[in-house]
Scaffold this active site. Structure first.
Site, PDB file in Angstrom:
ATOM      1  N   ASN A 189     -10.892  -2.990  -5.587  1.00 31.87           N
ATOM      2  CA  ASN A 189      -9.911  -2.091  -6.446  1.00 31.87           C
ATOM      3  C   ASN A 189     -10.837  -1.712  -7.755  1.00 31.87           C
ATOM      4  O   ASN A 189     -10.553  -0.761  -8.462  1.00 31.87           O
ATOM      5  CB  ASN A 189      -8.639  -2.458  -6.853  1.00 31.87           C
ATOM      6  CG  ASN A 189      -7.690  -2.387  -5.484  1.00 31.87           C
ATOM      7  OD1 ASN A 189      -6.837  -3.012  -5.603  1.00 31.87           O
ATOM      8  ND2 ASN A 189      -7.909  -1.529  -4.690  1.00 31.87           N
ATOM      9  N   ARG A 203       0.122   7.661  -2.595  1.00 26.74           N
ATOM     10  CA  ARG A 203       0.624   8.681  -1.705  1.00 26.74           C
ATOM     11  C   ARG A 203       2.087   9.171  -1.927  1.00 26.74           C
ATOM     12  O   ARG A 203       2.297  10.131  -1.853  1.00 26.74           O
ATOM     13  CB  ARG A 203       0.432   8.537  -0.282  1.00 26.74           C
ATOM     14  CG  ARG A 203      -0.967   8.811   0.309  1.00 26.74           C
ATOM     15  CD  ARG A 203      -1.239   8.049   1.477  1.00 26.74           C
ATOM     16  NE  ARG A 203      -1.515   6.510   1.176  1.00 26.74           N
ATOM     17  CZ  ARG A 203      -1.311   5.427   2.203  1.00 26.74           C
ATOM     18  NH1 ARG A 203      -0.909   5.896   3.574  1.00 26.74           N
ATOM     19  NH2 ARG A 203      -1.512   4.178   1.816  1.00 26.74           N
ATOM     20  N   ASP A 248       0.722  -1.202   0.024  1.00 25.99           N
ATOM     21  CA  ASP A 248      -0.094  -0.016  -0.055  1.00 25.99           C
ATOM     22  C   ASP A 248       0.735   1.193  -0.010  1.00 25.99           C
ATOM     23  O   ASP A 248       1.991   1.161   0.745  1.00 25.99           O
ATOM     24  CB  ASP A 248      -0.998  -0.140   1.336  1.00 25.99           C
ATOM     25  CG  ASP A 248      -1.982   1.131   1.102  1.00 25.99           C
ATOM     26  OD1 ASP A 248      -2.354   1.380  -0.157  1.00 25.99           O
ATOM     27  OD2 ASP A 248      -2.783   1.373   2.057  1.00 25.99           O
ATOM     28  N   GLY A 249       0.359   2.352  -0.661  1.00 28.47           N
ATOM     29  CA  GLY A 249       1.143   3.656  -0.425  1.00 28.47           C
ATOM     30  C   GLY A 249       1.564   4.053  -1.956  1.00 28.47           C
ATOM     31  O   GLY A 249       2.300   5.176  -1.851  1.00 28.47           O
TER      32      GLY A 249
HETATM   33  C1  FPP Z   1      -1.379   0.334  -3.622  1.00 31.95           C
HETATM   34  O1  FPP Z   1      -1.291   1.705  -3.755  1.00 31.95           O
HETATM   35  C2  FPP Z   1      -1.314  -0.651  -4.627  1.00 31.95           C
HETATM   36  C3  FPP Z   1      -2.093  -1.092  -5.213  1.00 31.95           C
HETATM   37  C4  FPP Z   1      -3.511  -0.933  -5.611  1.00 31.95           C
HETATM   38  C5  FPP Z   1      -1.998  -2.058  -6.450  1.00 31.95           C
HETATM   39  C6  FPP Z   1      -0.710  -1.977  -7.466  1.00 31.95           C
HETATM   40  C7  FPP Z   1       0.508  -2.757  -6.987  1.00 31.95           C
HETATM   41  C8  FPP Z   1       1.638  -2.631  -7.714  1.00 31.95           C
HETATM   42  C9  FPP Z   1       1.517  -1.779  -9.125  1.00 31.95           C
HETATM   43  C10 FPP Z   1       2.817  -3.035  -7.184  1.00 31.95           C
HETATM   44  C11 FPP Z   1       3.450  -4.272  -7.942  1.00 31.95           C
HETATM   45  C12 FPP Z   1       2.506  -5.283  -8.397  1.00 31.95           C
HETATM   46  C13 FPP Z   1       2.805  -6.542  -8.763  1.00 31.95           C
HETATM   47  C14 FPP Z   1       2.179  -6.727 -10.350  1.00 31.95           C
HETATM   48  C15 FPP Z   1       3.340  -7.628  -8.224  1.00 31.95           C
HETATM   49  P1  FPP Z   1      -2.579   2.578  -3.583  1.00 31.95           P
HETATM   50  O2  FPP Z   1      -2.897   3.157  -4.998  1.00 31.95           O
HETATM   51  O3  FPP Z   1      -3.679   2.172  -2.930  1.00 31.95           O
HETATM   52  O4  FPP Z   1      -1.738   3.767  -2.657  1.00 31.95           O
HETATM   53  P2  FPP Z   1      -2.437   4.821  -1.833  1.00 31.95           P
HETATM   54  O5  FPP Z   1      -2.913   4.259  -0.543  1.00 31.95           O
HETATM   55  O6  FPP Z   1      -1.494   5.634  -1.567  1.00 31.95           O
HETATM   56  O7  FPP Z   1      -3.374   5.768  -2.742  1.00 31.95           O
END
Ligand code: FPP
Length: 246
Positions: A66, A22, A18-19
């Site tokens: 998501n 941000r 997560d993150g």
């Molecule tokens: C969280 O950040 C991440 C995700 C929703 C999914 C995407 C993950 C990746 C691209 C990492 C690597 C993936 C693979 C293919 C192994 P967020 O968007 O929820 O962050 P926020 O909480 O800061 O908005």
């Protein structure tokens, strides 16, 4: 399992990455730049887990929830998954990693479904670390699909309702045949499980860090593993019972 230096190594590590958003916002970048940085971190952490001797790594890449994100972000994320998979699968295969996807993969576009199938086929005989990538996955969905499979056995008369037990449900879940996670890591500061492996995390040690996923590095992973190493896992027993057994 113990590695050199006598540190207990978790057999199975599960991660909520997560993150990304941000991280990007703090740098005045678009969210997609955060996701791209997140993929780089995932590559580093997968390699580090192989080096530590972790047996199974499960990454939460895309949750059932998501899909509710803006359409462009979902589309961009899916594009990124397809590209990352196409670019990285040979390297994963070379490292003897067995790749599996868990979740409602039928929800994705054909191109991603095909890339997932090809990755699984290519790596199916690998004997090294198992890498599960959870896509369109939800812990409640997983339990429901397991209950459906078991109910079908009851309806067909293969089993009686009183033969439904923990083993039967476990064997019908997406991670059937694998040990439950020993260590769960969530980056990005939130302290919740967010519908990840609800059944499998029953006795898992939960590690939360404020570090945003793109900033999570091999040192951070080592800190989580060191933290795990000194946890006393009681599985419902008392600490006195455990000291008598050791
Ligand atoms: C969280 O950040 C991440 C995700 C929703 C999914 C995407 C993950 C990746 C691209 C990492 C690597 C993936 C693979 C293919 C192994 P967020 O968007 O929820 O962050 P926020 O909480 O800061 O908005």
């Amino acid at each position: 399992m113990r590695a050199s230096g006598d540190t207990p190594i978790p057999r199975h590590v599960a991660v909520i990455m997560d993150g990304n958003g941000r991280w990007a916002r703090a740098k005045l970048l678009p969210r997609q730049a955060g996701h791209r940085a997140g993929v780089k971190t995932a590559k580093i952490i997968i390699k580090a887990c192989v080096q530590h001797g972790v047996g199974v790594l499960t990454l939460f890449a895309f949750s059932s929830e998501n899909w509710q994100r803006p359409k462009t972000e979902v589309g961009n994320l899916i594009e990124l998954f397809v590209h990352s998979l196409e670019n990285e699968i040979a390297e994963l295969h070379k490292n003897n990693v067995l790749v599996r996807f868990i979740g409602e993969r039928a929800a994705f576009a054909n191109r991603l479904q095909i890339a997932m199938q090809q990755a699984e086929k290519l790596t199916e005989s690998n004997q090294g670390m198992v890498l599960n990538i959870a896509v369109s996955y939800g812990g409640r969905w997983d339990i429901i699909q397991a209950v459906r499979k078991v109910s079908a056995l009851v309806v067909s008369g293969d089993i009686q309702p009183d033969e439904i037990n923990e083993d039967r449900i476990s064997q019908s879940l997406s991670l059937s045949g694998l040990p439950d996670p020993d260590l769960f890591i969530r980056t990005g500061g939130e302290q919740r499980i967010s519908n990840f492996l609800l059944w499998n995390l029953a006795y898992t040690e939960l590690y939360f860090t404020n570090t945003l996923w793109p900033d999570f590095n091999t040192e951070c992973l080592k800190s989580a593993i060191d933290w795990y190493a000194v946890r006393q896992r009681r599985f419902g027993r008392t600490s006195e019972q455990l000291s008598q057994e050791n």
